[in-house]
Write a protein that holds these residues in place. Structure first.
Motif, PDB file in Angstrom:
ATOM      1  N   ARG A   2       0.817  -1.224   0.000  1.00 15.92           N
ATOM      2  CA  ARG A   2       0.000   0.000   0.000  1.00 15.92           C
ATOM      3  C   ARG A   2       0.850   1.273   0.000  1.00 15.92           C
ATOM      4  NH1 ARG A   2      -5.365  -0.774   1.395  1.00 15.92           N
ATOM      5  NH2 ARG A   2      -5.924  -2.907   1.991  1.00 15.92           N
ATOM      6  N   ILE A   3       1.988   1.200   0.673  1.00 17.89           N
ATOM      7  CA  ILE A   3       2.864   2.367   0.803  1.00 17.89           C
ATOM      8  C   ILE A   3       4.279   1.953   0.434  1.00 17.89           C
ATOM      9  CG2 ILE A   3       3.767   4.140   2.365  1.00 17.89           C
ATOM     10  CD1 ILE A   3       1.311   3.750   4.102  1.00 17.89           C
ATOM     11  N   VAL A   4       4.935   2.776  -0.370  1.00 17.74           N
ATOM     12  CA  VAL A   4       6.320   2.505  -0.749  1.00 17.74           C
ATOM     13  C   VAL A   4       7.179   3.653  -0.239  1.00 17.74           C
ATOM     14  CG1 VAL A   4       7.943   2.121  -2.632  1.00 17.74           C
ATOM     15  CG2 VAL A   4       5.595   1.230  -2.788  1.00 17.74           C
ATOM     16  N   ILE A   5       8.035   3.338   0.733  1.00 13.40           N
ATOM     17  CA  ILE A   5       8.973   4.314   1.288  1.00 13.40           C
ATOM     18  C   ILE A   5      10.377   3.819   1.005  1.00 13.40           C
ATOM     19  CG2 ILE A   5       9.785   5.482   3.364  1.00 13.40           C
ATOM     20  CD1 ILE A   5       7.038   5.052   4.594  1.00 13.40           C
ATOM     21  N   HIS A   6      11.167   4.667   0.424  1.00 10.12           N
ATOM     22  CA  HIS A   6      12.538   4.292   0.088  1.00 10.12           C
ATOM     23  C   HIS A   6      13.466   5.442   0.438  1.00 10.12           C
ATOM     24  CE1 HIS A   6      16.044   3.435  -2.579  1.00 10.12           C
ATOM     25  NE2 HIS A   6      15.791   2.201  -2.178  1.00 10.12           N
ATOM     26  N   GLU A   7      14.542   5.114   1.137  1.00 12.91           N
ATOM     27  CA  GLU A   7      15.497   6.134   1.558  1.00 12.91           C
ATOM     28  C   GLU A   7      16.914   5.674   1.273  1.00 12.91           C
ATOM     29  OE1 GLU A   7      16.126   8.811   5.516  1.00 12.91           O
ATOM     30  OE2 GLU A   7      16.440   6.657   5.729  1.00 12.91           O
ATOM     31  N   CYS A   8      17.747   6.593   0.797  1.00 11.43           N
ATOM     32  CA  CYS A   8      19.166   6.338   0.560  1.00 11.43           C
ATOM     33  C   CYS A   8      19.979   7.426   1.250  1.00 11.43           C
ATOM     34  CB  CYS A   8      19.494   6.340  -0.929  1.00 11.43           C
ATOM     35  SG  CYS A   8      18.721   4.984  -1.850  1.00 11.43           S
ATOM     36  N   CYS A   9      21.008   7.010   1.984  1.00  9.81           N
ATOM     37  CA  CYS A   9      21.896   7.942   2.659  1.00  9.81           C
ATOM     38  C   CYS A   9      23.335   7.549   2.364  1.00  9.81           C
ATOM     39  CB  CYS A   9      21.668   7.942   4.167  1.00  9.81           C
ATOM     40  SG  CYS A   9      19.966   8.276   4.671  1.00  9.81           S
ATOM     41  N   CYS A  10      24.223   8.500   2.459  1.00  7.27           N
ATOM     42  CA  CYS A  10      25.636   8.189   2.279  1.00  7.27           C
ATOM     43  C   CYS A  10      26.485   9.123   3.123  1.00  7.27           C
ATOM     44  CB  CYS A  10      26.045   8.292   0.809  1.00  7.27           C
ATOM     45  SG  CYS A  10      25.990   9.959   0.136  1.00  7.27           S
ATOM     46  N   TYR A  11      27.550   8.553   3.670  1.00  5.83           N
ATOM     47  CA  TYR A  11      28.532   9.300   4.443  1.00  5.83           C
ATOM     48  C   TYR A  11      29.871   9.167   3.729  1.00  5.83           C
ATOM     49  CZ  TYR A  11      25.069   9.242   8.142  1.00  5.83           C
ATOM     50  OH  TYR A  11      23.909   9.403   8.866  1.00  5.83           O
ATOM     51  N   THR A  12      30.531  10.281   3.511  1.00 10.57           N
ATOM     52  CA  THR A  12      31.808  10.270   2.808  1.00 10.57           C
ATOM     53  C   THR A  12      32.762  11.235   3.493  1.00 10.57           C
ATOM     54  OG1 THR A  12      31.065  12.007   1.311  1.00 10.57           O
ATOM     55  CG2 THR A  12      30.734   9.728   0.588  1.00 10.57           C
ATOM     56  N   VAL A  13      34.013  11.130   3.130  1.00  9.40           N
ATOM     57  CA  VAL A  13      35.019  12.057   3.631  1.00  9.40           C
ATOM     58  C   VAL A  13      34.950  13.346   2.824  1.00  9.40           C
ATOM     59  CG1 VAL A  13      37.499  12.405   3.987  1.00  9.40           C
ATOM     60  CG2 VAL A  13      36.484  10.154   4.341  1.00  9.40           C
ATOM     61  N   HIS A  14      35.100  14.459   3.503  1.00  6.82           N
ATOM     62  CA  HIS A  14      35.070  15.757   2.839  1.00  6.82           C
ATOM     63  C   HIS A  14      36.173  15.808   1.783  1.00  6.82           C
ATOM     64  CE1 HIS A  14      35.137  20.074   2.206  1.00  6.82           C
ATOM     65  NE2 HIS A  14      34.037  20.175   2.910  1.00  6.82           N
ATOM     66  N   PRO A  15      35.860  16.243   0.558  1.00  6.15           N
ATOM     67  CA  PRO A  15      36.871  16.222  -0.516  1.00  6.15           C
ATOM     68  C   PRO A  15      38.039  17.157  -0.282  1.00  6.15           C
ATOM     69  CG  PRO A  15      34.897  17.374  -1.237  1.00  6.15           C
ATOM     70  CD  PRO A  15      34.554  16.736   0.076  1.00  6.15           C
ATOM     71  N   ASP A  16      37.838  18.203   0.520  1.00  2.93           N
ATOM     72  CA  ASP A  16      38.911  19.175   0.756  1.00  2.93           C
ATOM     73  C   ASP A  16      39.555  19.045   2.127  1.00  2.93           C
ATOM     74  OD1 ASP A  16      38.421  20.286  -1.743  1.00  2.93           O
ATOM     75  OD2 ASP A  16      36.864  21.622  -0.955  1.00  2.93           O
ATOM     76  N   ASN A  17      38.950  18.274   3.016  1.00  2.00           N
ATOM     77  CA  ASN A  17      39.494  18.101   4.354  1.00  2.00           C
ATOM     78  C   ASN A  17      39.189  16.684   4.810  1.00  2.00           C
ATOM     79  OD1 ASN A  17      40.161  18.160   7.111  1.00  2.00           O
ATOM     80  ND2 ASN A  17      39.613  20.320   7.306  1.00  2.00           N
ATOM     81  N   GLU A  18      40.181  15.843   4.853  1.00  2.00           N
ATOM     82  CA  GLU A  18      39.956  14.433   5.164  1.00  2.00           C
ATOM     83  C   GLU A  18      39.594  14.207   6.627  1.00  2.00           C
ATOM     84  OE1 GLU A  18      44.686  13.327   5.765  1.00  2.00           O
ATOM     85  OE2 GLU A  18      43.567  12.559   4.054  1.00  2.00           O
ATOM     86  N   ASP A  19      39.654  15.250   7.434  1.00  2.00           N
ATOM     87  CA  ASP A  19      39.269  15.114   8.838  1.00  2.00           C
ATOM     88  C   ASP A  19      37.812  15.518   9.078  1.00  2.00           C
ATOM     89  OD1 ASP A  19      41.781  14.222   9.623  1.00  2.00           O
ATOM     90  OD2 ASP A  19      42.546  16.266   9.815  1.00  2.00           O
ATOM     91  N   TRP A  20      37.086  15.811   8.013  1.00  2.00           N
ATOM     92  CA  TRP A  20      35.673  16.143   8.121  1.00  2.00           C
ATOM     93  C   TRP A  20      34.852  15.070   7.413  1.00  2.00           C
ATOM     94  CZ3 TRP A  20      35.596  22.091   6.719  1.00  2.00           C
ATOM     95  CH2 TRP A  20      36.231  22.806   7.746  1.00  2.00           C
ATOM     96  N   THR A  21      33.570  15.024   7.753  1.00  2.00           N
ATOM     97  CA  THR A  21      32.675  14.011   7.187  1.00  2.00           C
ATOM     98  C   THR A  21      31.460  14.686   6.561  1.00  2.00           C
ATOM     99  OG1 THR A  21      33.370  12.460   8.897  1.00  2.00           O
ATOM    100  CG2 THR A  21      31.374  11.911   7.678  1.00  2.00           C
ATOM    101  N   CYS A  22      31.056  14.220   5.394  1.00  2.00           N
ATOM    102  CA  CYS A  22      29.884  14.755   4.696  1.00  2.00           C
ATOM    103  C   CYS A  22      28.752  13.734   4.721  1.00  2.00           C
ATOM    104  CB  CYS A  22      30.224  15.079   3.243  1.00  2.00           C
ATOM    105  SG  CYS A  22      31.459  16.364   3.038  1.00  2.00           S
TER     106      CYS A  22
END
Length: 793
Positions: free
Chosen positions: A105-125
């Motif tokens: 009856r209901i279709v719910i779909h979610e996609c998420c992603c976590y990656t390293v910041h392209p300009d600062n490897e000590d940050w997370t996007c």
């Protein structure tokens, strides 16, 4: 209807491993998420080296819904399946979740992603997208949709608080940094698969997320993420959450999603310049963030800007001396909110004299230049005050307003100006202060107010007499030191005092008609309507082979197919039909058919280019090098929606799409040009069609490499003067290709070659043999090209 959500890029100023450890602490349940009752691990996979870890969970949620609705549905809890794929080597986490309960009856779909910041490897996007499609739910579809959207957005806002809570908890425990994953000594690890609860792995081994737990971080600078392959967009195409807050303001998650989705649509259909984000946001606000309605009026406005060359108005418009002397309006500092302040002494202005001396078109053009200047000042003030400023304040002094201002042609010109400004500059008026309104003002307001948008009317503040001097008056909106002197302030206002325009400057209607300043006719583009079964066609006669036909058109409404044919026979041009009893032709609704119904394809005429499918809103540019003399026919044809191949019945989406095209009608705006073989001189190495944007309301320029033309020719290189060489300073102006060709961007082409060649970009050039072969270096500085050092060779 399918509801979609797309988040901006959220940036955490913490390492990827630390963020993963914080997520780990929320499972199997989290007291900060009351609706998240618990979760069970269904399956788990761990690679031999420990770099890839995949966990599939079944999450139990207690949705906050009316008790009656739960009773009707027959459930107390809702279950979701969530799959987390962690790659420690690449430092990425991909999450996919979908509903198990009521899946039919209901279709719910979610996609998420976590990656390293392209300009600062000590940050997370972080990024997430989701879709909700309610097919049926016991007649409560609308209610369920509202409940789902409300809870989803509220949990998105909670995401940042939850992460910060666990990060602070870890800091109290002395955990402020975690080491990155490194390959372990060669010790085989067993892969496990289970349907029962597993022992908890080390802190950063099993980062998890639930469907309704959106995660956000706004502690980073404006930047873009580097998402996994699952997301097709490039980092330059994305918006950062911190950038949105700094330059666009505080938006709700759904408003952010609307902005990003509309922006992505423009990038796909206008592969070139697209409007700046703040301008897109204005159109969304004007239609209460309804994407379809916003897209429609935005495309119409972009087409209008292109057709009448409004983008170049500030550089080309030189106001006549009459406006300098008698137009009582001008910019004057800013208000307390940092908005640019425009002062208009309408009561002192001779509207009748200005219309008689200049004409309606000149006044309209002047007002448009004021709005263009307002956009520029808003952007400037945003940088000065450090907060988003997207509108300006207008102060209108009505002292001196009388019945002369109600002169019918003058009111007509005012209404037309309001109509054009409302359609193309929405949400640019932050506040309108009307001072010293006389008794005749209600008459003018009655005539004008119906043409003003309701949201705009709410921004009007009207003061009669000297009421503006008391509490709640002008001082509440403008600083005392910049109140104009003619209103009792101490600041000298350089706005003209207006006055009566001398009748010696009046011109006859015939003189105004013949003057070459008419905005609506000063355009190289033509408009046409395309109907189902009635394409629009134009023919071009070519005398010399190897001439070049160029085109530039926009699909204003509907979807069309563009074709090019060649015929040795001259088509018969039909006579134009007149409309109405007065015999007035309508250039906007022009439709001409040249190919005779008795003609046969392959015998009387032939196709010289592959058909090009163009969707509504697209801007298409291209060229064709002719092979034979004769008559070339350019055709814009109505695009019929194809039915489903596996069924004789049309799809629901096709039916809905066809209904959106009223009366099976499409509109195009086009321009064509022919360059003779003598003028062409083989100056181009390759000519191709492309989709491109056009508006100067753009922050950056990108060009499309997609080609829809089969016309190719190899000839002499275009001779470039030495004065052009220093202009190769921007990396986006020039791109190299494996075959030794150089590709110029539309901005560079228009700046340096528009006066020499009228071909539309993109155009490929071969470097002249007489020049030293250049090399392209990485864009460390400003230069993109340098000549090679001279040597003996």
């Amino acid at each position: 209807m399918v509801q979609k959500y797309q988040s901006p890029v959220r940036v955490y100023k913490h390492g990827f491993e630390l963020i993963m450890a914080a997520y780990e602490r929320r499972f199997p349940t989290c007291h900060l998420i009351p609706m998240f009752v618990g979760s069970d691990i269904m399956s788990e996979f761990l690679s031999e080296d420990g770099a890839v870890h995949v966990v599939e969970r079944r999450c139990k949620l207690d949705v906050d819904a009316p008790r009656l609705l739960k009773k009707i549905a027959g459930v107390d809890y809702v279950y979701f399946i969530q799959k987390n794929s962690l790659n420690r080597r690449e430092r990425t986490l991909q999450i996919e979740a979908y509903n198990e309960t009521f899946a039919s009856r209901i279709v719910i779909h979610e996609c998420c992603c976590y990656t390293v910041h392209p300009d600062n490897e000590d940050w997370t996007c972080f990024e997430q997208s989701a879709s909700l499609d309610i097919k049926s739910f016991f007649g409560f579809e609308s209610t369920v949709e509202k409940i789902a959207m409300k809870q989803y957005t509220s949990n998105i806002k909670k995401g940042k608080e939850i992460i910060e809570y666990y990060l602070k908890q870890m800091e109290e425990e002395g955990i402020t940094q975690l080491p990155r994953w490194t390959p372990a000594p060669k010790q085989p690890q067993e892969c496990q698969t289970s349907t029962s609860t597993h022992s908890v792995s080390p802190a950063l081994n099993i980062p998890t997320i639930t469907l309704n737990d959106g995660h956000s971080g706004r502690d980073g600078p404006p930047t873009s993420s580097s998402p996994p392959e699952a997301l097709s967009s490039t980092p330059d195409d994305k918006l950062d959450a911190d950038y949105i807050k700094r330059y666009l303001g505080d938006l709700t998650p759904l408003q952010e999603s609307c902005l990003i989705r509309l922006r992505q649509w423009l990038q796909e259909t206008h592969k070139g310049k697209i409007p700046k984000d703040e301008h897109i946001l204005r159109f969304l606000r004007a239609r209460d963030f309804n994407i379809e309605k916003s897209r429609e009026i935005l495309c119409q406005s972009l087409t209008w800007r292109k057709q009448h060359q409004v983008d170049y108005l500030l550089n080309t418009w030189n106001p006549p001396q009459v406006l300098h002397d008698y137009y009582a309006g001008g910019w004057h500092h800013h208000d307390k909110d940092g908005r640019p302040l425009y002062v208009l002494r309408l009561g002192q202005m001779d509207t009748k004299g200005l219309v008689r001396a200049l004409g309606e078109e000149s006044l309209l053009r002047h007002v448009l230049s004021i709005n263009e200047e307002g956009l520029r000042r808003c952007e400037e003030n945003t940088n000065i005050f450090g907060r988003p400023i997207s509108a300006w304040t207008c102060l209108v002094d009505l002292e001196g307003l009388n019945m002369r201002h109600l002169w019918r042609p003058g009111v007509k010109a005012l209404l037309r100006i309001i109509e054009v400004v409302e359609a193309n500059y929405p949400e640019t008026l932050g506040r309108l202060l009307i001072l010293r309104a006389p008794r005749v003002f209600p008459v003018l307001w009655t005539l004008v107010s119906p043409f003003i948008d309701e949201n705009t009317r709410k921004k009007f503040l009207i003061y009669a007499g000297n009421d503006y001097q008391g509490p709640g008056g002008l001082i509440d909106y403008i600083d005392q030191e910049i109140i104009p002197d003619f209103l009792g302030g101490e600041c000298l206002c350089e706005v003209s005092e207006g006055g009566l325009v001398p009748k010696a400057l009046y011109r006859t209607p015939e003189e105004l008609e013949s003057e070459d300043i008419r905005l609506w006719t000063e355009t190289i583009y033509q408009s046409a309507s395309v109907f189902k079964g009635a394409p629009h066609e134009i023919f071009i006669q070519i005398v010399d082979a190897s001439s070049v036909i160029t085109w530039d058109f926009d699909v204003c409404k509907g979807d069309i197919i563009f074709n090019i044919y060649h015929s040795k026979r001259a088509p018969q041009v039909p006579k134009r039909d007149t409309l109405g009893a007065h015999g007035i032709t309508s250039p906007v609704c022009n439709n001409v058919q040249l190919i005779d119904k008795a003609w046969q394809l392959g015998r009387d005429y032939s196709m010289v280019e592959s058909p090009l499918n163009c969707k509504e809103g697209e801007s298409v540019q291209g060229s064709h090098v002719t092979r034979w003399p004769g008559f070339y026919i350019l055709q814009w044809k109505f695009h019929n929606m194809p039915a489903c191949a596996t069924s004789s019945l049309p799809r629901v989406d096709d039916v809905l799409a066809s209904l959106q095209v009223s009366s099976h009608k499409c509109k195009v705006m086009y321009y064509t040009e022919i360059i003779g073989s003598d003028d062409f001189r083989g100056s181009m190495t390759s000519l191709e069609s492309s989709h491109s944007g056009f508006s100067q309301l753009s922050a950056a320029t990108t060009t499309s490499s997609q080609s829809h033309s089969s016309s190719m020719v190899s000839r002499e290189p275009l001779p470039l003067s030495d004065s052009v060489l220093p202009s190769f300073t921007h990396p986006q102006d020039l791109k190299s290709n494996p075959d030794g060709l150089l590709r110029l961007s539309p901005s560079f082409w228009g700046q340096h070659f528009s006066t020499l060649y009228t071909l539309r970009p993109p155009v490929f050039l071969r470097w002249p043999p007489s020049w030293r072969l250049p090399f392209i270096r990485e864009a460390v500085g400003t230069a993109a090209i340098e000549p090679e050092a001279s040597d003996s060779t």
